[in-house]
Enzyme design. Sequence first.
Site, short mmCIF file in Angstrom:
data_model
loop_
_atom_site.label_atom_id
_atom_site.label_comp_id
_atom_site.label_asym_id
_atom_site.label_seq_id
_atom_site.Cartn_x
_atom_site.Cartn_y
_atom_site.Cartn_z
N GLU A 1 45.96 56.71 -24.98
CA GLU A 1 46.62 56.81 -23.67
C GLU A 1 48.06 57.27 -23.84
OE1 GLU A 1 44.41 53.00 -21.49
OE2 GLU A 1 46.50 52.85 -22.13
N HIS B 1 44.07 47.52 -16.65
CA HIS B 1 45.38 46.91 -16.40
C HIS B 1 45.20 45.56 -15.72
CE1 HIS B 1 49.74 47.65 -16.80
NE2 HIS B 1 49.80 46.65 -15.93
N HIS C 1 48.13 53.03 -26.98
CA HIS C 1 49.04 53.72 -26.05
C HIS C 1 50.40 53.87 -26.73
CE1 HIS C 1 50.42 54.20 -21.59
NE2 HIS C 1 51.26 54.82 -22.41
#
Length: 237
Positions: free
Chosen positions: A70, A190, A43
Amino acid sequence: MTKLSVNINKIATLRNSRGGDTPNVVQFAKDVQRFGAQGVTIHPRPDERHIKYQDAYDLKPEVYTEYNIEGNPIPKFMEMVLKIQPTQVTLVPDSIDTLTSNAGWDTIKNKDFLVDVISEFKKKGIRTSIFVDPDLNQIEGAKATGTDRIELYTEAFAHQYNLGNQKAILPYAECAKLANNLGLGVNAGHDLSLDNIQFFKQNIPDLLEVSIGHALISESLYLGIENVVNMYKNKLK
Protein backbone atom coordinates in the site's frame (compact mmCIF):
# COMPACT_ATOMS: atom_id res chain seq x y z
CA MET A 1 -14.16 -17.21 1.86
CA THR A 2 -12.83 -13.69 2.28
CA LYS A 3 -9.02 -13.66 2.38
CA LEU A 4 -7.20 -12.30 5.41
CA SER A 5 -4.13 -10.18 4.65
CA VAL A 6 -2.14 -9.27 7.76
CA ASN A 7 -0.65 -5.79 7.79
CA ILE A 8 2.71 -6.07 9.56
CA ASN A 9 3.53 -2.35 9.88
CA LYS A 10 3.18 -2.48 13.67
CA ILE A 11 5.83 -5.19 13.88
CA ALA A 12 8.22 -2.86 12.07
CA THR A 13 7.22 -0.03 14.44
CA LEU A 14 8.17 -2.17 17.42
CA ARG A 15 11.47 -3.16 15.81
CA ASN A 16 12.37 0.42 14.95
CA SER A 17 11.59 1.67 18.47
CA ARG A 18 14.60 -0.21 19.83
CA GLY A 19 16.87 -0.46 16.82
CA GLY A 20 18.33 -3.74 15.66
CA ASP A 21 16.19 -6.44 14.12
CA THR A 22 13.86 -7.66 16.88
CA PRO A 23 11.15 -8.53 16.14
CA ASN A 24 12.19 -9.65 12.69
CA VAL A 25 9.72 -8.45 10.07
CA VAL A 26 10.49 -11.16 7.52
CA GLN A 27 10.21 -13.95 10.09
CA PHE A 28 6.89 -12.55 11.29
CA ALA A 29 5.56 -12.53 7.74
CA LYS A 30 6.63 -16.16 7.33
CA ASP A 31 4.96 -17.07 10.61
CA VAL A 32 1.57 -15.46 9.94
CA GLN A 33 1.43 -17.27 6.60
CA ARG A 34 2.26 -20.52 8.36
CA PHE A 35 -0.51 -19.80 10.85
CA GLY A 36 -3.01 -19.45 8.00
CA ALA A 37 -3.00 -15.83 6.77
CA GLN A 38 -3.70 -15.68 3.04
CA GLY A 39 -1.73 -12.51 2.47
CA VAL A 40 0.80 -10.04 3.86
CA THR A 41 0.31 -6.28 3.61
CA ILE A 42 2.86 -3.53 4.12
CA HIS A 43 2.51 0.24 3.84
CA PRO A 44 5.93 1.88 3.51
CA ARG A 45 5.93 5.65 3.98
CA PRO A 46 8.56 8.10 2.75
CA ASP A 47 10.02 8.66 6.23
CA GLU A 48 10.25 4.87 6.79
CA ARG A 49 8.94 5.25 10.32
CA HIS A 50 7.77 1.65 10.33
CA ILE A 51 8.19 -0.50 7.21
CA LYS A 52 11.40 0.41 5.42
CA TYR A 53 11.77 0.25 1.68
CA GLN A 54 14.41 -2.45 2.11
CA ASP A 55 11.83 -4.53 4.01
CA ALA A 56 9.66 -4.53 0.92
CA TYR A 57 12.46 -6.09 -1.10
CA ASP A 58 13.42 -8.54 1.65
CA LEU A 59 9.83 -9.77 1.95
CA LYS A 60 9.38 -10.49 -1.76
CA PRO A 61 10.93 -14.00 -1.80
CA GLU A 62 9.26 -14.98 1.48
CA VAL A 63 5.64 -14.04 0.79
CA TYR A 64 4.21 -17.05 -1.00
CA THR A 65 0.58 -16.05 -0.42
CA GLU A 66 -0.63 -12.65 -1.68
CA TYR A 67 1.77 -9.75 -1.32
CA ASN A 68 0.00 -6.39 -1.03
CA ILE A 69 1.95 -3.14 -0.96
CA GLU A 70 0.00 0.00 0.00
CA GLY A 71 1.02 3.60 -0.42
CA ASN A 72 0.83 6.94 -2.12
CA PRO A 73 2.19 6.51 -5.68
CA ILE A 74 5.01 9.02 -5.45
CA PRO A 75 7.94 8.27 -7.82
CA LYS A 76 10.01 6.39 -5.21
CA PHE A 77 7.04 4.20 -4.30
CA MET A 78 6.19 3.47 -7.91
CA GLU A 79 9.78 2.54 -8.73
CA MET A 80 9.85 0.09 -5.82
CA VAL A 81 6.54 -1.56 -6.67
CA LEU A 82 7.44 -1.93 -10.35
CA LYS A 83 10.70 -3.65 -9.37
CA ILE A 84 9.17 -5.97 -6.77
CA GLN A 85 5.98 -6.75 -8.72
CA PRO A 86 3.79 -7.81 -5.77
CA THR A 87 0.44 -9.52 -6.20
CA GLN A 88 -1.38 -6.26 -5.56
CA VAL A 89 -0.68 -2.58 -5.10
CA THR A 90 -3.20 -0.54 -3.13
CA LEU A 91 -3.11 3.18 -3.85
CA VAL A 92 -3.67 5.39 -0.80
CA PRO A 93 -3.70 9.21 -0.95
CA ASP A 94 -1.93 9.83 2.36
CA SER A 95 0.33 12.84 2.73
CA ILE A 96 3.93 12.52 3.90
CA ASP A 97 3.14 13.62 7.47
CA THR A 98 -0.07 11.58 7.90
CA LEU A 99 -0.02 9.41 11.03
CA THR A 100 -2.28 6.80 9.44
CA SER A 101 -4.50 6.67 6.38
CA ASN A 102 -7.47 8.95 6.93
CA ALA A 103 -9.29 9.39 3.60
CA GLY A 104 -9.97 7.72 0.31
CA TRP A 105 -9.19 9.05 -3.15
CA ASP A 106 -11.30 11.59 -4.93
CA THR A 107 -11.42 9.34 -7.97
CA ILE A 108 -13.18 11.96 -10.08
CA LYS A 109 -10.80 14.85 -9.41
CA ASN A 110 -7.74 12.58 -9.68
CA LYS A 111 -8.96 10.47 -12.60
CA ASP A 112 -6.21 11.34 -15.08
CA PHE A 113 -3.46 10.84 -12.51
CA LEU A 114 -4.87 7.48 -11.39
CA VAL A 115 -5.34 6.28 -14.98
CA ASP A 116 -1.66 6.95 -15.70
CA VAL A 117 -0.42 5.32 -12.49
CA ILE A 118 -2.65 2.26 -12.77
CA SER A 119 -1.70 1.67 -16.39
CA GLU A 120 1.97 1.51 -15.38
CA PHE A 121 1.31 -1.13 -12.76
CA LYS A 122 -0.97 -3.18 -14.98
CA LYS A 123 1.69 -3.31 -17.70
CA LYS A 124 3.70 -5.37 -15.20
CA GLY A 125 0.73 -7.59 -14.36
CA ILE A 126 0.26 -6.10 -10.89
CA ARG A 127 -3.33 -6.13 -9.63
CA THR A 128 -4.41 -2.63 -8.60
CA SER A 129 -6.75 -1.46 -5.87
CA ILE A 130 -7.84 2.07 -4.92
CA PHE A 131 -8.56 3.15 -1.33
CA VAL A 132 -11.98 4.84 -1.38
CA ASP A 133 -14.60 6.24 0.95
CA PRO A 134 -18.07 4.62 0.86
CA ASP A 135 -19.50 7.01 -1.71
CA LEU A 136 -21.31 5.77 -4.81
CA ASN A 137 -19.91 8.55 -7.00
CA GLN A 138 -16.38 7.61 -5.98
CA ILE A 139 -17.04 3.97 -6.86
CA GLU A 140 -18.15 4.99 -10.34
CA GLY A 141 -15.08 7.21 -10.57
CA ALA A 142 -12.88 4.29 -9.59
CA LYS A 143 -14.27 2.21 -12.43
CA ALA A 144 -13.21 4.90 -14.90
CA THR A 145 -9.57 4.69 -13.76
CA GLY A 146 -9.11 1.12 -14.92
CA THR A 147 -8.45 -0.28 -11.45
CA ASP A 148 -9.12 -3.94 -10.73
CA ARG A 149 -10.47 -3.45 -7.21
CA ILE A 150 -11.44 -0.91 -4.60
CA GLU A 151 -10.58 -1.02 -0.91
CA LEU A 152 -13.37 0.41 1.22
CA TYR A 153 -12.04 2.69 3.96
CA THR A 154 -13.82 1.31 7.03
CA GLU A 155 -12.86 3.66 9.88
CA ALA A 156 -16.28 5.36 9.94
CA PHE A 157 -18.06 2.01 10.06
CA ALA A 158 -15.84 0.74 12.89
CA HIS A 159 -16.39 3.88 14.95
CA GLN A 160 -20.17 3.87 14.53
CA TYR A 161 -20.47 0.12 15.08
CA ASN A 162 -18.61 0.51 18.37
CA LEU A 163 -21.27 3.05 19.37
CA GLY A 164 -24.03 0.53 18.60
CA ASN A 165 -25.03 1.96 15.21
CA GLN A 166 -25.34 -1.08 12.96
CA LYS A 167 -26.88 1.03 10.19
CA ALA A 168 -23.39 2.39 9.56
CA ILE A 169 -22.88 -0.67 7.37
CA LEU A 170 -25.46 0.47 4.81
CA PRO A 171 -23.33 2.79 2.64
CA TYR A 172 -20.61 0.14 2.52
CA ALA A 173 -23.06 -2.54 1.41
CA GLU A 174 -24.45 -0.23 -1.28
CA CYS A 175 -20.97 0.63 -2.55
CA ALA A 176 -19.93 -3.03 -2.61
CA LYS A 177 -23.04 -3.92 -4.59
CA LEU A 178 -22.35 -1.17 -7.11
CA ALA A 179 -18.70 -2.18 -7.39
CA ASN A 180 -19.70 -5.78 -8.06
CA ASN A 181 -22.14 -4.64 -10.74
CA LEU A 182 -19.37 -2.59 -12.36
CA GLY A 183 -16.99 -5.54 -12.36
CA LEU A 184 -14.74 -4.23 -9.58
CA GLY A 185 -13.43 -6.50 -6.85
CA VAL A 186 -14.06 -5.37 -3.27
CA ASN A 187 -11.45 -5.25 -0.50
CA ALA A 188 -11.77 -3.47 2.85
CA GLY A 189 -9.57 -2.21 5.64
CA HIS A 190 -8.92 0.19 8.53
CA ASP A 191 -10.00 -0.41 12.14
CA LEU A 192 -11.60 -3.75 11.38
CA SER A 193 -11.27 -6.01 14.42
CA LEU A 194 -12.46 -9.25 16.00
CA ASP A 195 -15.40 -7.27 17.42
CA ASN A 196 -16.77 -6.06 14.08
CA ILE A 197 -15.33 -8.25 11.32
CA GLN A 198 -18.04 -10.91 11.28
CA PHE A 199 -20.85 -8.36 11.04
CA PHE A 200 -19.01 -6.51 8.30
CA LYS A 201 -18.37 -9.70 6.33
CA GLN A 202 -21.99 -10.84 6.62
CA ASN A 203 -23.28 -7.58 5.16
CA ILE A 204 -20.81 -6.94 2.33
CA PRO A 205 -21.53 -8.96 -0.82
CA ASP A 206 -18.58 -10.74 -2.44
CA LEU A 207 -15.96 -9.30 -0.10
CA LEU A 208 -12.65 -10.60 -1.50
CA GLU A 209 -10.05 -9.46 1.02
CA VAL A 210 -9.60 -7.60 4.28
CA SER A 211 -6.31 -6.04 5.34
CA ILE A 212 -5.97 -5.87 9.12
CA GLY A 213 -2.99 -4.71 11.12
CA HIS A 214 -3.35 -2.52 14.20
CA ALA A 215 -6.26 -4.39 15.79
CA LEU A 216 -4.93 -7.83 14.90
CA ILE A 217 -1.50 -7.15 16.36
CA SER A 218 -3.01 -5.55 19.48
CA GLU A 219 -5.39 -8.48 20.03
CA SER A 220 -2.47 -10.87 19.62
CA LEU A 221 -0.75 -9.37 22.66
CA TYR A 222 -3.45 -11.01 24.76
CA LEU A 223 -4.55 -13.97 22.65
CA GLY A 224 -1.46 -14.96 20.65
CA ILE A 225 -0.85 -14.38 16.96
CA GLU A 226 -1.60 -17.89 15.73
CA ASN A 227 -4.86 -17.99 17.67
CA VAL A 228 -5.92 -14.53 16.46
CA VAL A 229 -5.21 -15.29 12.80
CA ASN A 230 -7.45 -18.33 13.00
CA MET A 231 -10.14 -16.44 14.90
CA TYR A 232 -10.30 -13.96 12.03
CA LYS A 233 -10.41 -16.75 9.47
CA ASN A 234 -13.32 -18.39 11.27
CA LYS A 235 -15.24 -15.11 11.33
CA LEU A 236 -14.55 -14.59 7.61
CA LYS A 237 -15.94 -17.93 6.48
